[in-house]
Design a protein around this motif. Structure first.
Motif, short mmCIF file in Angstrom:
data_model
loop_
_atom_site.label_atom_id
_atom_site.label_comp_id
_atom_site.label_asym_id
_atom_site.label_seq_id
_atom_site.Cartn_x
_atom_site.Cartn_y
_atom_site.Cartn_z
N THR A 196 0.82 -1.22 0.00
CA THR A 196 0.00 0.00 0.00
C THR A 196 0.85 1.26 0.00
OG1 THR A 196 -1.84 -1.12 1.11
CG2 THR A 196 -1.78 1.29 1.25
N ASP A 197 1.92 1.31 0.81
CA ASP A 197 2.72 2.54 0.90
C ASP A 197 3.86 2.57 -0.13
OD1 ASP A 197 4.47 0.73 1.99
OD2 ASP A 197 4.45 1.57 4.02
N GLY A 198 3.98 1.51 -0.94
CA GLY A 198 4.97 1.52 -2.02
C GLY A 198 6.41 1.55 -1.58
N ASP A 199 6.71 0.98 -0.39
CA ASP A 199 8.09 1.04 0.11
C ASP A 199 8.89 -0.21 -0.24
OD1 ASP A 199 6.93 -0.81 1.76
OD2 ASP A 199 7.32 0.26 3.65
N GLY A 200 8.28 -1.14 -1.02
CA GLY A 200 8.99 -2.34 -1.42
C GLY A 200 8.78 -3.54 -0.52
N PHE A 201 7.97 -3.35 0.53
CA PHE A 201 7.67 -4.45 1.46
C PHE A 201 6.16 -4.62 1.55
CE2 PHE A 201 11.73 -2.66 2.64
CZ PHE A 201 12.53 -3.78 2.82
N SER A 202 5.70 -5.87 1.42
CA SER A 202 4.25 -6.11 1.39
C SER A 202 3.60 -5.72 2.72
CB SER A 202 3.97 -7.58 1.10
OG SER A 202 4.23 -8.38 2.23
N ASP A 203 2.30 -5.42 2.61
CA ASP A 203 1.55 -5.03 3.81
C ASP A 203 1.60 -6.14 4.86
OD1 ASP A 203 0.88 -2.75 2.42
OD2 ASP A 203 -1.10 -3.49 1.81
N GLY A 204 1.40 -7.39 4.43
CA GLY A 204 1.39 -8.50 5.37
C GLY A 204 2.71 -8.69 6.07
N ASN A 205 3.81 -8.58 5.34
CA ASN A 205 5.12 -8.75 5.96
C ASN A 205 5.45 -7.59 6.89
OD1 ASN A 205 5.57 -11.20 4.74
ND2 ASN A 205 6.74 -10.36 3.03
N GLU A 206 5.01 -6.38 6.53
CA GLU A 206 5.25 -5.24 7.44
C GLU A 206 4.50 -5.44 8.76
OE1 GLU A 206 6.26 -1.34 6.43
OE2 GLU A 206 5.41 -1.48 4.41
N VAL A 207 3.27 -5.92 8.67
CA VAL A 207 2.46 -6.10 9.88
C VAL A 207 2.91 -7.31 10.68
CG1 VAL A 207 0.15 -6.70 10.70
CG2 VAL A 207 0.43 -4.91 8.98
N ASN A 208 3.07 -8.44 10.01
CA ASN A 208 3.26 -9.70 10.71
C ASN A 208 4.72 -10.07 10.98
OD1 ASN A 208 0.43 -10.30 10.71
ND2 ASN A 208 0.60 -10.97 8.59
N PHE A 209 5.64 -9.52 10.20
CA PHE A 209 7.03 -9.95 10.32
C PHE A 209 7.96 -8.81 10.76
CE2 PHE A 209 11.21 -11.30 8.72
CZ PHE A 209 11.27 -12.59 9.25
N TYR A 210 7.90 -7.70 10.03
CA TYR A 210 8.82 -6.60 10.32
C TYR A 210 8.32 -5.67 11.43
CZ TYR A 210 10.97 -7.97 5.88
OH TYR A 210 11.57 -8.67 4.86
N GLU A 211 6.99 -5.67 11.65
CA GLU A 211 6.36 -4.79 12.64
C GLU A 211 6.60 -3.32 12.32
OE1 GLU A 211 7.41 -5.96 16.60
OE2 GLU A 211 6.46 -7.92 16.40
N THR A 212 6.52 -3.01 11.02
CA THR A 212 6.57 -1.62 10.56
C THR A 212 5.20 -1.24 10.02
OG1 THR A 212 7.41 -2.39 8.42
CG2 THR A 212 9.04 -1.65 10.03
N SER A 213 5.00 0.03 9.75
CA SER A 213 3.69 0.49 9.28
C SER A 213 3.54 0.28 7.78
CB SER A 213 3.50 1.98 9.60
OG SER A 213 2.32 2.46 8.99
N PRO A 214 2.45 -0.37 7.36
CA PRO A 214 2.20 -0.55 5.92
C PRO A 214 1.66 0.72 5.26
CG PRO A 214 0.40 -1.50 7.15
CD PRO A 214 1.41 -1.03 8.17
N LEU A 215 1.48 1.77 6.07
CA LEU A 215 0.94 3.04 5.54
C LEU A 215 1.98 4.15 5.54
CD1 LEU A 215 -2.52 2.97 7.37
CD2 LEU A 215 -2.04 2.32 5.00
N ASP A 216 3.20 3.84 5.97
CA ASP A 216 4.25 4.86 6.08
C ASP A 216 5.49 4.37 5.32
OD1 ASP A 216 6.13 6.74 6.74
OD2 ASP A 216 5.85 6.58 8.91
#
Length: 492
Positions: A196-216
């Motif tokens: 969603t935020d176009g940072d090169g990391f999928s929303d699911g991996n940001e939420v479930n694995f990296y614990e970063t924001s999928p909107l930032d």
């Protein structure tokens, strides 16, 4: 999660805010009534009226006495009066369909197809009561006629089709690792865009694995590493073996289909980006023509590329959607992949038959979004045998505990020697806990034709009786070489 009487509360905090009180809550009212349904009452009445005495004459041996068949109007000389593929007794005693009508509910799907292919009710036009007929769901929408929410994402088929426009048969439309409902109600991400935020990391991996924001897009994981993992180990093969007589025990020689395997996983930051599976057919003691297939626990929307290489030739393969999973046909015909030598019926199982070398099959799958290892499970994942009967019924044989695909016939579970129980998530095991398929992290020697596995490897009984807690090395602890196809030494 909280449970009180017939109420179930499931709450999920919003990880993307600092407000601990923010999130979503779902309240369900459960039907805990133990009163018999109208269908159960009708069945009890029907069965009570039938003559089930052992002495009753049953000319066609369908389980209904001649007197019962005369009462029902069925043919006492035919096991299947309407020729729809279901026996008269099955229709009367199990499915409550009309044994004189091919399509009891007149919805355009035969009683047999409703039972073995679609898991729908042959007596109801709209099994799940969602407003779409069973035939319309199967032929037009391609949704599950037995489920209001075909993909189990928390959004009904009707809502996905008419409101959200997400895919009603894929819980994760964009394949990013988050269910559509989670994206729209919890994380405010786009269910049609994997990143969603176009940072090169999928929303699911940001939420479930990296614990970063999928909107930032400024909040990024630190660094990136690539690693390779092998199963069972680099340059070492394991074995998968099948007994294809399920749900019958058969001769239990476990040589009906035997393959050596090795799996290479390429990982990015610990997440699996691609897999390369080698399957080498080494024995075929089957009279049935089976196929070797693979089911991966990721949606087809997350498959970037897939190919199979055989004998130096590579061709692209298209995965088949199976709910939120992907299915691949690895070897269409094991008969063709490992033909019997001249003068023999089988390959590498009959005594004194010359050895046949099968061709190595290499399946490579690349994911759009890397998948956590715990999602895919252990290699060789859900590999299984499948074959289609003349009536269209698909029989599958999986490793014990592995779930069948939605294509598999539900008609055979619990029959003969099979002791599967869907409620307990128990599949493909006998009452003695013996399997019909096994993964052996070792290059294994299969038994000769019609030699029971327990004769060649007697310690498997201890392994089975203990539910796998004891005798875990049964395949290399005790072995009787005279019972195996390959010339191997005995192990005491």
């Amino acid at each position: 999660v909280a449970l009180s009487a017939d109420s179930l509360l499931i709450a999920s905090p919003n990880q993307q805010t600092d407000n601990a009180g923010s999130g979503m809550a779902y309240l369900y009212t459960m039907d805990i009534s133990t009163e018999p349904t109208a269908a159960e009452l009708s069945l009890n009445t029907t069965m009570a009226a039938l003559d089930n005495s052992p002495s009753a004459t049953d000319t066609d041996a369908d389980g209904l006495s001649n007197d019962d068949e005369i009462t029902l109007g069925t043919d006492p000389l035919s096991i299947d009066s309407d020729n729809d593929g279901l026996t008269d007794r099955e229709e009367v005693a199990i499915y409550q369909s009309d044994p004189l009508v091919v399509d009891t509910d007149g919805d355009g799907l035969s009683d047999l197809n409703e039972v073995i292919l679609y898991n729908s009710d042959p007596t109801l036009v709209d099994t799940d009561g969602d407003g779409y007929s069973d035939a319309y769901e199967v032929n037009i929408l391609q949704t599950d006629p037995a489920l209001i929410d075909s993909d189990g994402d928390g959004i009904s088929d009707q809502t996905e089709i008419e409101v959200t426009l997400t895919n009603p048969v894929l819980a994760d439309t964009d394949g990013d690792g988050l269910y559509d409902n989670e994206e729209m109600t919890i994380y405010n991400t786009n269910p049609f865009i994997a990143d969603t935020d176009g940072d090169g990391f999928s929303d699911g991996n940001e939420v479930n694995f990296y614990e970063t924001s999928p909107l930032d897009d400024s909040e990024l994981p630190e660094g990136e590493t690539t690693t390779i993992a092998y199963s069972p180990a680099e340059d070492i093969v394991g074995t998968i073996a099948f007994e294809d007589s399920w749900p019958n025990k058969g001769d239990y020689d476990f040589n009906d289909a035997v393959f050596n395997y090795n799996v290479e996983e390429t990982k990015t930051n610990g997440l699996i980006k691609s897999i390369a599976l080698k399957f080498h057919p080494v024995a075929r003691g089957a009279v049935f023509n089976n196929s070797l297939r693979l089911q991966l626990d990721t949606p087809v929307s997350n498959i970037e590329q897939a190919s199979i290489k055989v004998g130096g030739q590579t061709h692209e393969v298209t995965p088949v959607a199976d709910g939120n999973r992907s299915m691949f046909v690895v070897i269409e015909s094991i008969d063709a992949a490992l033909p019997a030598p001249e003068g023999f019926r089988m390959a590498n199982t009959e005594p004194d038959s010359p050895k046949v070398e099968g061709l190595l099959h290499l399946l490579t799958v690349v994911f759009k979004t890397p998948v956590p290892a715990e999602v895919l499970g252990s290699a060789p994942y859900n590999s299984y045998l499948a074959r289609k009967l003349d009536n269209g019924e698909v029989l599958e044989i999986h490793f014990p505990g592995s779930r069948p695909t939605t294509e598999a016939s539900k008609r055979q579970f619990g029959r003969v020697h099979d002791n599967s129980n869907k409620k307990n998530d128990r599949y493909f095991q006998s009452t003695e806990n013996l399997p019909w398929a096994m993964i052996i992290p070792y290059e294994w020697s299969q038994p000769k034709e019609q030699v029971d596995l327990t004769n060649a490897y007697p310690d498997i009984l201890e392994w089975a009786n203990s539910n796998g807690k004891k005798g875990k090395a049964w395949y290399k602890s005790k072995r009787r070489g005279k019972f195996t196809y390959d010339e191997v030494t005995d192990i005491d």
